[in-house]
Design an enzyme around this catalytic site. Structure first.
Site, PDB file in Angstrom:
ATOM      1  CE  LYS A  75      -1.821   3.048   2.107  1.00 26.65           C
ATOM      2  NZ  LYS A  75      -1.511   4.466   1.770  1.00 26.65           N
ATOM      3  CD  GLU A  78      13.281   0.557   9.539  1.00 28.99           C
ATOM      4  OE1 GLU A  78      13.750   1.527  10.169  1.00 28.99           O
ATOM      5  OE2 GLU A  78      13.882  -0.517   9.407  1.00 28.99           O
ATOM      6  CB  CYS A 122      13.417   8.601   8.327  1.00 30.16           C
ATOM      7  SG  CYS A 122      14.562   7.531   7.445  1.00 30.16           S
ATOM      8  CD  GLU A 141      10.213  12.668  11.325  1.00 29.05           C
ATOM      9  OE1 GLU A 141       9.041  12.286  11.452  1.00 29.05           O
ATOM     10  OE2 GLU A 141      11.108  11.992  10.806  1.00 29.05           O
TER      11      GLU A 141
HETATM   12  P1  NAD Z   1       2.631   8.637   7.436  1.00 33.29           P
HETATM   13  O1  NAD Z   1       2.823   7.868   8.695  1.00 33.29           O
HETATM   14  O2  NAD Z   1       1.663   9.729   7.428  1.00 33.29           O
HETATM   15  O3  NAD Z   1       2.185   7.650   6.263  1.00 33.29           O
HETATM   16  C1  NAD Z   1       2.914   6.485   5.965  1.00 33.29           C
HETATM   17  C2  NAD Z   1       1.968   5.468   5.374  1.00 33.29           C
HETATM   18  O4  NAD Z   1       0.999   5.138   6.362  1.00 33.29           O
HETATM   19  C3  NAD Z   1       1.199   5.971   4.155  1.00 33.29           C
HETATM   20  O5  NAD Z   1       1.111   4.935   3.207  1.00 33.29           O
HETATM   21  C4  NAD Z   1      -0.170   6.301   4.720  1.00 33.29           C
HETATM   22  O6  NAD Z   1      -1.225   6.185   3.780  1.00 33.29           O
HETATM   23  C5  NAD Z   1      -0.302   5.247   5.813  1.00 33.29           C
HETATM   24  N1  NAD Z   1      -1.244   5.627   6.871  1.00 33.29           N
HETATM   25  C6  NAD Z   1      -1.550   6.881   7.289  1.00 33.29           C
HETATM   26  N2  NAD Z   1      -2.509   6.825   8.249  1.00 33.29           N
HETATM   27  C7  NAD Z   1      -2.797   5.507   8.437  1.00 33.29           C
HETATM   28  C8  NAD Z   1      -3.711   4.822   9.271  1.00 33.29           C
HETATM   29  N3  NAD Z   1      -4.533   5.453  10.099  1.00 33.29           N
HETATM   30  N4  NAD Z   1      -3.741   3.465   9.200  1.00 33.29           N
HETATM   31  C9  NAD Z   1      -2.940   2.803   8.339  1.00 33.29           C
HETATM   32  N5  NAD Z   1      -2.071   3.403   7.511  1.00 33.29           N
HETATM   33  C10 NAD Z   1      -1.989   4.743   7.563  1.00 33.29           C
HETATM   34  O7  NAD Z   1       4.078   9.088   6.997  1.00 33.29           O
HETATM   35  P2  NAD Z   1       4.501   9.932   5.711  1.00 33.29           P
HETATM   36  O8  NAD Z   1       4.061  11.329   5.932  1.00 33.29           O
HETATM   37  O9  NAD Z   1       4.082   9.228   4.475  1.00 33.29           O
HETATM   38  O10 NAD Z   1       6.091   9.827   5.758  1.00 33.29           O
HETATM   39  C11 NAD Z   1       6.863  10.597   6.598  1.00 33.29           C
HETATM   40  C12 NAD Z   1       7.248   9.814   7.839  1.00 33.29           C
HETATM   41  O11 NAD Z   1       7.895   8.604   7.471  1.00 33.29           O
HETATM   42  C13 NAD Z   1       8.239  10.569   8.691  1.00 33.29           C
HETATM   43  O12 NAD Z   1       7.871  10.462  10.044  1.00 33.29           O
HETATM   44  C14 NAD Z   1       9.547   9.830   8.440  1.00 33.29           C
HETATM   45  O13 NAD Z   1      10.496   9.941   9.464  1.00 33.29           O
HETATM   46  C15 NAD Z   1       9.074   8.434   8.258  1.00 33.29           C
HETATM   47  N6  NAD Z   1      10.072   7.629   7.547  1.00 33.29           N
HETATM   48  C16 NAD Z   1      10.845   6.743   8.261  1.00 33.29           C
HETATM   49  C17 NAD Z   1      11.837   6.007   7.632  1.00 33.29           C
HETATM   50  C18 NAD Z   1      12.692   5.036   8.411  1.00 33.29           C
HETATM   51  O14 NAD Z   1      13.358   4.228   7.770  1.00 33.29           O
HETATM   52  N7  NAD Z   1      12.704   5.068   9.724  1.00 33.29           N
HETATM   53  C19 NAD Z   1      12.039   6.169   6.262  1.00 33.29           C
HETATM   54  C20 NAD Z   1      11.257   7.078   5.560  1.00 33.29           C
HETATM   55  C21 NAD Z   1      10.269   7.798   6.217  1.00 33.29           C
END
Ligand code: NAD
Length: 496
Positions: free
Chosen positions: A189, A265, A300, A399
Site C-alpha cells: 500500500k 521504521e 527520516c 520531526e
Molecule cells: P505517514 O505515517 O503519514 O504515512 C505512511 C503510510 O501510512 C502511508 O502509506 C499512509 O497512507 C499510511 N497511513 C496513514 N494513516 C494511516 C492509518 N490510520 N492506518 C494505516 N495506515 C496509515 O508518513 P509519511 O508522511 O508518508 O512519511 C513521513 C514519515 O515517514 C516521517 O515520520 C519519516 O520519518 C518516516 N520515515 C521513516 C523512515 C525510516 O526508515 N525510519 C524512512 C522514511 C520515512
C-alpha cells in the site's frame, strides 16, 4: 546516470500512467470504482486519478497472495530459480530507470537526479537479496548422537507493507526484495501522494516471471486501505515505514487482529554533533547542509539537530550558510537541480507553521524561512537554518520533515551526549571529532540505531537500517532484514 534535460522532458511527455490497482497479476479498478486525485507538487497540477482501494480490494489481494503462497509456485520454487527471476526484475527496473524516476519526480517533487538515483538503489537492493538467496544455509543443532535437530527458516506467507512518500519505491524495495527473496507473497500500500512508480513496477514484476498473485499493489488512503492490511486476519506480517504516530496504530491493529508480526521504521530527529576538534570543519559544514537539505529535508534520518561546540559556533554557522546556498529549490526536472519541492501543499504548510513556531520560541533564522517559486504553482521552501535553538523548543523536539535545520550549542562531551539523547527518537547520530576516545565513548552511549563518525555517508545494502526508541524496531537492509520475512522451525528427529 548522465541526464539530459531534453530527454527528461521528452520521456515525461510520452508517459501513460498506470493508475489502476495491481491485484493477482492484473491492473483492475477498485471494486467501488472510486478514484482519488494524484496532484503533482511540482506545479500543483492534476496528474491522473488513481484507483482508491479499500477493505474489499485488500481482501482480494490477500486472497490471491495466499492462494499462490499455498500453491508453492513462488514460495517453494528452487532458490536459484527465484534468484534468476529477481535478477530479471532488477534488469527491467534498470531499463526503465528514467521513466520510473520521472514518475517519482512528478509525484513528490524530488529532483530527477535524486529520483533516478533512488531507482538505481532499488536495483542494487533487489540484486543484493537475489544474490543472497542461495548462499544462506540452515542449521543443525549440536545435540546428542541419536538426534538430528534441524533449525530451518521458512517464509512467513502473506506480507503487507505500508510505505511513505519520501522515497516511494526505495522504502518499498527495502521490504519487497527480502520478502520476495525468502518466498513470501507481497501486498504494497504505497503512500497516497506517490503511488505511480509502484503501479508501473508491478507489470515489470510480471514480465520478469514472478507468478500472478505474488506481487500486488493496492493504492489508497491510510485509514482505509492501510488499516485494512494492518487488521487483516490472513496477513502474516506488516512492514511499515512512516511516522511514529501511524506506526503505533499498526501495533494496535496487530493486537486487535491476528497478532501479525510488525516491523516499524518511523520518525527521527537526529543529532549531528560537531566538536571543535573535528578533522575538517569545512567538510563537516558541507555535509551538515547536504545531509539536511537533500530531498527537501524529507528524510527520516536527516541530521536535523545540529549540535555545535560553543567555541566554533559562529565560524561554523557562517560556513553552513554558504553551503546551504546551492540548495535553493529549482525545477525538479532539470538535471542540475539539487532541491525540488515539498511533497504536497499540506507538508509545505506544516513546515511553514514550524518556521513560525521557531520564531515565536525565540530561535533566530540565519537563512531561508520562506516559501519560494510560488509562480510555479508548486510548493517550494528555501533551505532554512535556525540558530540559538534550545533543545526543549518544539522545533527541536518534533520531526519537522522539511528543509529546516536547528542549531543548538553545547559545551563539552557530557552536555553533547545529554542533548543528543534527549529526544523520543533514535534513528541516527553523527559525531565529528578527531579524538578516538571521545568518539568511542559517545558512540557507545548514544541511543540510536546508527552512529556515523566523521562522515554523513551510511554505507550500502550490507548494513542494517532502523531505530531505537520511538524510531521503531526491526531492521531494513542487510541479512538482518531477511530474518524479518522468515520464521524459524525446529524439526527434532530421534534415530532408533
Ligand atoms: P505517514 O505515517 O503519514 O504515512 C505512511 C503510510 O501510512 C502511508 O502509506 C499512509 O497512507 C499510511 N497511513 C496513514 N494513516 C494511516 C492509518 N490510520 N492506518 C494505516 N495506515 C496509515 O508518513 P509519511 O508522511 O508518508 O512519511 C513521513 C514519515 O515517514 C516521517 O515520520 C519519516 O520519518 C518516516 N520515515 C521513516 C523512515 C525510516 O526508515 N525510519 C524512512 C522514511 C520515512
Amino acid at each position: 546516470m548522465a541526464l539530459n534535460y531534453e530527454d527528461v522532458i521528452k520521456t515525461k511527455d510520452s508517459i501513460s500512467f498506470k493508475n489502476q490497482a495491481f491485484i493477482n497479476g492484473k491492473y483492475v479498478n477498485s471494486l467501488s470504482e472510486k478514484v482519488f486525485e494524484d496532484i503533482s507538487p511540482v506545479d500543483g497540477g492534476l496528474v491522473t486519478s488513481v484507483a482508491e482501494c479499500d477493505v474489499d480490494d485488500v481482501n482480494d489481494a490477500v486472497k490471491a497472495a495466499r492462494y499462490v503462497f499455498e500453491k508453492g509456485s513462488w514460495s517453494r520454487m528452487a532458490p536459484n530459480k527465484r534468484k534468476k527471476i529477481l535478477f530479471k526484475f532488477a534488469d527491467l527496473i534498470k531499463k526503465n530507470i528514467l521513466e520510473l524516476g520521472i514518475l517519482e519526480t512528478i509525484d513528490m517533487g524530488k529532483p530527477i537526479s535524486a529520483a533516478t538515483g533512488d531507482i538505481a538503489a532499488c536495483v542494487a537492493c533487489l540484486n543484493w537479496y537475489a544474490e543472497a538467496i542461495d548462499k544462506i544455509y540452515d542449521d543443525v543443532a549440536p545435540t546428542r548422537d541419536n538426534i538430528i535437530a534441524m533449525i530451518t527458516k521458512e517464509p512467513l506467507g502473506v506480507v503487507g507493507a505500508v510505505t511513505p512518500w519520501n522515497y516511494p519505491l526505495l522504502m518499498a524495495f527495502w521490504k519487497i526484495a527480502p520478502a520476495l527473496a525468502t518466498g513470501n507473497s507481497f501486498i504494497l500500500k504505497p503512500a497516497e501522494q506517490s503511488p505511480l512508480s509502484a503501479l508501473r513496477v508491478s507489470e515489470l514484476a510480471m514480465e520478469a516471471g514472478i507468478p500472478e498473485g505474488v506481487f500486488n499493489v493496492v493504492p489508497g488512503f491510510g485509514p482505509t486501505a492501510g488499516k485494512a492490511l494492518g487488521m487483516h486476519m490472513d496477513v502474516d506480517k506488516l512492514g511499515f515505514t512512516g511516522s511514529t504516530e501511524v506506526g503505533k496504530l499498526f501495533l494496535k491493529y496487530s493486537g486487535d487482529s491476528n497478532m501479525k508480526r510488525v516491523s516499524l521504521e518511523c520518525g527521527g530527529k537526529s543529532p549531528n554533533i560537531i566538536f571543535a576538534d573535528a578533522p575538517d570543519l569545512d567538510v563537516a559544514a558541507k555535509q551538515a547542509a547536504d545531509g539536511m537539505f537533500f530531498n527537501s529535508g524529507q528524510v527520516c534520518d536527516a541530521p536535523s539537530r545540529l549540535l555545535i561546540e560553543k567555541s566554533i559556533k559562529d565560524e561554523f554557522i557562517e560556513r553552513l550558510i554558504e553551503y546551504s546556498k546551492p540548495w535553493m529549490p529549482n525545477d525538479p526536472f532539470h538535471p542540475d537541480t539539487s532541491m525540488g519541492s515539498m511533497v504536497d501543499k499540506n507538508q509545505a504548510s506544516r513546515v511553514l507553521d514550524y518556521i513560525e513556531t521557531g520564531k515565536k520560541e525565540g530561535a533566530q533564522i540565519v537563512t531561508g524561512g520562506e516559501q519560494v517559486n510560488k509562480d510555479t504553482g508548486g510548493y517550494y521552501i528555501a533551505p532554512t537554518i535556525f540558530k540559538d535553538v534550545n533543545n526543549s523548543m518544539k522545533i527541536a523536539k518534533d520531526e519537522i520533515f522539511g528543509p529546516v535545520l536547528c542549531a543548538i550549542d553545547f559545551e563539552g562531551e557530557k552536555e553533547a551526549l545529554k542533548i543528543a539523547n534527549d529526544t523520543d527518537y533514535g534513528l541516527n547520530a553523527i559525531i565529528w571529532s578527531n579524538d578516538l576516545n571521545k568518539v568511542h565513548k559517545i558512540a557507545k552511549r548514544i541511543r540510536s540505531g546508527k552512529v556515523l563518525v566523521n562522515s554523513m555517508s551510511d554505507g550500502d545494502m550490507s548494513v542494517p537500517h532502523g531505530g531505537y526508541k520511538q524510531s521503531g524496531f526491526g531492521r531494513d537492509k542487510s541479512l538482518e532484514a531477511m530474518g524479518q520475512y522468515t520464521q524459524t522451525k525446529l524439526t527434532w528427529i530421534e534415530l532408533k
